[in-house]
Design a protein around this motif. Structure first.
Motif, mmCIF file in Angstrom:
data_model
loop_
_atom_site.group_PDB
_atom_site.id
_atom_site.type_symbol
_atom_site.label_atom_id
_atom_site.label_comp_id
_atom_site.label_asym_id
_atom_site.label_seq_id
_atom_site.Cartn_x
_atom_site.Cartn_y
_atom_site.Cartn_z
ATOM 1 N N ARG A 56 0.854 -1.404 -0.151
ATOM 2 C CA ARG A 56 0.146 -0.315 0.158
ATOM 3 C C ARG A 56 0.797 1.477 0.116
ATOM 4 O O ARG A 56 1.993 1.345 0.288
ATOM 5 N N SER B 44 -11.147 4.026 0.100
ATOM 6 C CA SER B 44 -11.293 2.472 1.052
ATOM 7 C C SER B 44 -10.859 2.771 2.061
ATOM 8 O O SER B 44 -10.305 3.323 2.436
ATOM 9 N N ALA B 46 -9.087 1.223 3.635
ATOM 10 C CA ALA B 46 -7.844 0.074 4.205
ATOM 11 C C ALA B 46 -7.117 1.470 3.569
ATOM 12 O O ALA B 46 -5.427 1.623 3.805
ATOM 13 N N ASP B 47 -7.735 1.782 2.608
ATOM 14 C CA ASP B 47 -7.079 3.285 1.913
ATOM 15 C C ASP B 47 -6.014 3.849 3.468
ATOM 16 O O ASP B 47 -5.232 4.913 3.837
ATOM 17 N N ASP B 50 -4.461 2.791 5.721
ATOM 18 C CA ASP B 50 -2.901 2.782 5.452
ATOM 19 C C ASP B 50 -2.465 4.043 5.729
ATOM 20 O O ASP B 50 -1.145 4.023 6.243
#
Lengths: 131, 332
Positions: A56, B44, B46-47, B50
């Motif tokens: 990521r 998202s 998850a982003d 992160d």
């Protein structure tokens, strides 16, 4: 500005990450081919690992910061695409040396493991029966 | 600028230090946008996770004095913990144990084991490698924690939580101490403990038969004040040399200092006036300890965020140096 001003950081990095963690190893491997920007690196690492490792951006830039601090990776050049900055990174000479050393270490391990497996196949199995 | 781009930029502004955002923000947004599906309108979860993790990493990376601050706080905490353990061991050894009251051999309570391990850890800090010291300090913390359930299971006496809790918190901070110091710095915990030994014996003889309660009421606030003043003086002295490790150490030590000072702080929750109890109630002491733990655990993240913003505010206008190669914006 000298290209490798933080030799002590590289030393610490090498000691902390010996052997290199897989994402770090793959980032260095990806950059060994040609300079790459963030998205390109993520795609290349995924390709090199057969999709096993999908970095990521936050993780990637964290790793890149450490590698740049350690003098293993440097900024090659910058582009502006759609008004946004795109920075390309390249492997430095110490980075290449570290990658080569890591490859050699892995090669020896593979050799040792292969030899052991071959010997195990050739040698007769010990008889553990009740004969 | 698309909505998605604006939203990524907003999250980056929230999580990342201003300096880093200024030089890397655009590049980060570009990478997130390249990875996002064309139909995506929002980052998202998850982003966002992160971005939060990456932002925290950058805050920690920007605070270069934080690591030395942890080590300094560890040294001061170890010195205080060793001094306290010496005092408590004195009480364990010198308080008479009448046959009708429960005791542990010639000692007052189970805690003698914990104080002994603390003293061993302090000796290892002077004489052994860092690994041995960390093992001993970790063991000392665990043994101190284990005193409460062990006393409950065996029915044997233990010191009050007012004594155990600060020792545990000091111990956790002391784990940050490293043995890579000059010999006289390594000697500090043992030397200070040896220096207070006669005082501890004197205090104990003044509170004959009282056990832990009265000595704790008198000495713990004094230990808190001493640690606070010492940490403050060190922080000011180091800051004068543009070394902010003392300031970080001060922030880290505020939690153990608060735990040492739980008794006077708890009095603030109790009623004032005539007839007020000398000791705080259990509930106010528990509430104060909780408050100290919560505020203490929030201090460091808040200071890191504030530091990120203040550092940006102090910078002259302009993009500043590149965070990756250190080059000025003109050459980067």
């Amino acid at each position: 500005m000298p290209e490798f001003p933080y030799a002590f950081v590289a030393d610490i990095l090498c000691r902390v990450e010996a052997p290199l963690r897989e994402p770090t190893f793959l980032i260095l491997t990806a950059l060994a081919g040609r300079p790459m920007h963030g998205y390109g690196l993520i795609a290349e690492v995924a390709r090199l690992s057969d999709g096993r490792i999908s970095l990521r951006p936050g993780t990637l830039y964290g790793a890149l910061d450490r590698l740049v601090d350690g003098g293993l990776v440097a900024v090659d050049h910058e582009d502006v695409v759609d008004g946004r900055l795109r920075r390309y990174y390249r492997l430095t000479e110490p980075g290449g040396d570290l990658l080569a050393a890591e490859v050699e270490r892995m090669r020896r391990n593979v050799q040792a493991a292969t030899a052991q497996l071959r010997a195990a196949k050739v040698a007769p199995r010990p008889n553990r029966g009740f004969a | 600028m698309t909505d998605l781009e604006r939203r990524y930029a907003r999250w980056i502004a929230l999580f990342y230090p201003a300096d880093y955002r200024r030089t890397r923000g655009s590049e980060l947004v570009d990478t997130y946008l390249s990875l996002a599906a064309p139909i995506r309108g929002r980052p998202s979860p998850a982003d966002i996770a992160d971005l939060a993790a990456g932002g925290l990493r950058q805050h920690l990376r920007a605070a270069r004095d934080l690591g030395p601050g942890f080590r300094l706080a560890g040294l001061l905490a170890l010195t205080t913990a060793t001094t306290c353990a010496t005092g408590w061991a004195t009480i364990e050894a010198f308080t008479p144990t009448p046959p009708w009251s429960p005791h542990v051999g010639p000692f007052l309570s189970l805690a003698i084991v914990a104080w002994a391990v603390w003293l061993v850890a302090a000796v290892l800090f002077v004489a052994a490698s860092g690994r041995w010291f960390r093992w001993a300090a970790g063991l000392a913390v665990l043994v101190t924690v284990a005193i409460v359930p062990a006393a409950a299971l065996t029915g044997l006496p233990r010191p009050p939580l007012l004594v155990l809790l600060p020792q545990i918190v000091l111990g956790v901070v002391a784990l940050g101490a490293t043995v890579q110091h000059l010999w006289w710095v390594r000697l500090m915990p043992v030397a200070v403990a040896a220096a207070v030994l006669p005082v501890a014996v004197g205090v104990e003889s003044g509170f004959y038969f009282s056990g832990y309660y009265y000595p704790a009421a008198k000495t713990l606030p004094a230990a808190a004040a001493t640690l606070l003043v010492s940490a403050l003086l060190i922080a000011i002295g180091l800051a004068a040399r543009r070394d902010y490790s003392g300031t970080w150490a001060m922030l880290i030590l505020l939690t153990p200092i608060g735990m040492l000072a739980v008794q006077p702080l708890s009095m603030l929750f109790d009623d004032f006036g005539a007839g007020r109890a000398v000791n705080p109630t259990w509930s106010s002491a528990a509430a104060t300890s909780m408050l100290v733990a919560v505020i203490g655990s929030m201090l460091l993240p808040l200071a890191l965020v504030a530091r990120g913003r203040l550092a940006a505010g102090r910078r002259p206008l302009g993009p500043g140096p590149c965070p990756t190669c250190g080059a000025s914006s003109a050459s980067a």
